[in-house]
Design an enzyme around this catalytic site. Structure first.
Site, mmCIF file in Angstrom:
data_model
loop_
_atom_site.group_PDB
_atom_site.id
_atom_site.type_symbol
_atom_site.label_atom_id
_atom_site.label_comp_id
_atom_site.label_asym_id
_atom_site.label_seq_id
_atom_site.Cartn_x
_atom_site.Cartn_y
_atom_site.Cartn_z
ATOM 1 C CE LYS A 25 23.453 51.469 -70.427
ATOM 2 N NZ LYS A 25 23.191 52.085 -69.117
HETATM 3 C C1 LIG Z 1 22.957 53.460 -68.960
HETATM 4 C C2 LIG Z 1 22.089 53.895 -67.839
HETATM 5 C C3 LIG Z 1 21.466 55.165 -67.827
HETATM 6 C C4 LIG Z 1 21.728 56.211 -68.902
HETATM 7 O O1 LIG Z 1 21.191 55.898 -70.144
HETATM 8 P P1 LIG Z 1 21.643 56.688 -71.473
HETATM 9 O O2 LIG Z 1 20.976 55.976 -72.580
HETATM 10 O O3 LIG Z 1 23.147 56.602 -71.517
HETATM 11 O O4 LIG Z 1 21.198 58.107 -71.328
HETATM 12 C C5 LIG Z 1 20.602 55.458 -66.782
HETATM 13 N N1 LIG Z 1 20.385 54.584 -65.773
HETATM 14 C C6 LIG Z 1 20.970 53.364 -65.732
HETATM 15 C C7 LIG Z 1 20.692 52.464 -64.589
HETATM 16 C C8 LIG Z 1 21.837 52.972 -66.759
HETATM 17 O O5 LIG Z 1 22.420 51.757 -66.730
#
Ligand SMILES: *Cc1c(COP(=O)(O)O)cnc(C)c1O
Length: 457
Positions: free
Chosen positions: A108
């Site tokens: 993220k």
């Molecule tokens: C947020 C997150 C996801 C999921 O991502 P999306 O964009 O909501 O599908 C997967 N793995 C980790 C470690 C995350 O923090």
């Protein structure tokens, strides 16, 4: 580039509005009015930020010039431990794209570090101030805080469930933080936190007093930022082996943001065979894939908490595209979801969904088995990445890249419990865990949170 809403394709907004609004006023999500051809960026070896600048230029014009975009990219990614932001590696039999080299060690960061730069620039230009309000099950909070820390025109209130996030995740939200950051540990679950946030967004008094925004993955800027690593992975894979002219990706999925970025990369010219959607036992997307019915159920807790979600908000964008950008269709389906709790997707649209996507729901047992198998082969993987690897194993596709979304240290408690191995602490994490922490413990009553929010100067 102008942006239209998935629920009204007549209204157009500039990039800066789409970013500042997050969600369109009709409840729809912003999408670009047209999709540029970016296939020119596939194979010429360039750095990650050069590629990103190329990808972003048409989406961000005329609000941002290429020179400005490049400068924001340089600041956004200067805190990453990899010069080229991501890394393609071989983990035993899997090709893995590591996306966790940013300040909070989850993918993220890639989008939120850049969104932080964009917001700072827009707030400074327009002399605005903003309150970012969100709920997090762990990773979004830390990444949003890292992206917006120290920005005086922007205050960040992040709610999370006490005791239900990992130590590293909590420290990333609470240790050595600047004055504009308010981490709120609520006495309740993630769903409680999420509900409180939704109600506060709808509260007239709050809206009147604060200029509220969200930085979750409904924000177009996040999707756009994530498109880059799909293109970059292609460049890396193709330059390693010239015979590779198309790829598939296995993507651990919650809110459908990350994999949707892969879809838009495909629509902008990236040669993709399949997008493999890897869910845990929160199987909304797998049920859609099987039956064509969109029906959210209650979410369950699993080993991969960042994916314990039963409303895949970004699926609305995919449906908009697959329906031939028919906003009347989306409006009708979303109204039906509101009234009946479900809607059906027509066979024709399902056929195009199944042509490009595969969806697998992976149990905790399979996830833990994968973590043990990888550990025996000498690789520690976090549970989210393991879900993606399990889905890759179920698929028949070749040339699959598994996206690794979190560094193992973020889930060291579960790695230790499942594999019996300790995760070595990367530089900076020990200091973070021992740093001075600031957080606010509140109940799960909306009135408490609301008065806290309104009482901060
Ligand atoms: C947020 C997150 C996801 C999921 O991502 P999306 O964009 O909501 O599908 C997967 N793995 C980790 C470690 C995350 O923090």
């Amino acid at each position: 580039m102008n942006y239209i809403s998935t629920r009204n394709n007549q209204i157009t907004q500039r990039f800066s509005h789409a970013v500042l609004d997050g969600l369109s006023h009709d409840g729809g999500l912003y999408v670009p009015e047209s999709l540029p051809d970016l296939s020119g960026y596939l194979t010429n070896p360039v750095s990650y930020t050069e590629m990103a600048c190329g990808v972003f230029t048409s989406f961000m014009a005329p609000d941002f010039t290429p020179g400005k975009i490049q400068a924001m990219l340089d600041s956004a990614y200067s805190s990453f431990s990899e010069t080229n932001v991501v890394k393609l590696k071989q983990y035993d039999l899997f090709n893995v794209l590591e996306l966790f080299h940013g300040p909070t060690l989850a993918f993220k960061d890639i989008a939120l570090q850049f969104l932080g730069q964009v917001l700072s620039e827009l707030l400074a230009r327009e002399g605005l101030s903003l309150t970012v309000l969100g709920a997090t099950s762990g990773d979004t909070g830390g990444a949003a805080i890292a992206g917006l820390a120290g920005n005086d025109q922007c205050r960040v209130f992040m709610l999370y469930p006490t005791g239900r996030i990992s130590k590293v995740q909590e420290a990333q939200m609470t240790a050595n933080i600047s004055d504009n950051i308010f981490p709120i540990a609520i006495d309740g679950s993630f769903d409680d936190a999420q509900n409180i946030v939704k109600q506060l967004f709808a509260d007239a008094e709050v809206r009147q007093q604060l200029n509220l925004t969200a930085v979750n993955s409904i924000n177009w800027c996040r999707i756009m930022a994530q498109m880059v690593y799909y293109f970059y992975a292609y460049q890396l894979a193709h330059n390693n082996d010239r015979n590779i002219t198309s790829l598939s990706f296995s993507v651990p999925t919650g809110n459908f943001g990350d994999v949707l970025a892969g879809y838009y990369a495909y629509r902008c010219g990236l040669p993709v065979n399949k997008l493999i959607v890897a869910c845990n036992s929160n199987d909304l997307l797998a049920r859609i894939f099987e039956s064509g019915v969109y029906q959210p159920l209650d979410s369950k807790s699993t080993l991969s908490p960042a994916m314990d979600i039963q409303v895949a908000s970004n699926f609305e964008r995919l449906l908009f595209e697959l329906s031939g950008r028919n906003s009347e269709y989306i409006k009708e389906k979303m109204a039906q979801l509101q009234s009946d709790g479900l809607f059906e997707i027509e066979d024709e649209i399902m056929a195009s969904f199944r042509q490009l996507f595969e969806v697998y729901s992976i149990s905790d047992t399979e996830t833990a088995d994968m973590m043990r198998t990888m550990s025996r082969a000498g690789f520690q993987v976090d549970p989210h990445t393991a879900v993606g690897m399990c889905a890759k194993e179920r698929s028949l596709e070749e040339n699959v890249i598994c996206l690794s979304t979190a560094h193992p240290i973020k889930f060291s408690e579960s790695i230790k419990q499942i594999t019996g191995t300790d995760v070595p602490c990367p530089t900076g994490i020990a200091e973070l865990l021992n740093g001075s922490q600031r957080k606010y413990n509140l109940s799960n009553q909306i009135s408490d949170i609301k008065s806290f929010l309104l009482s901060r100067p």
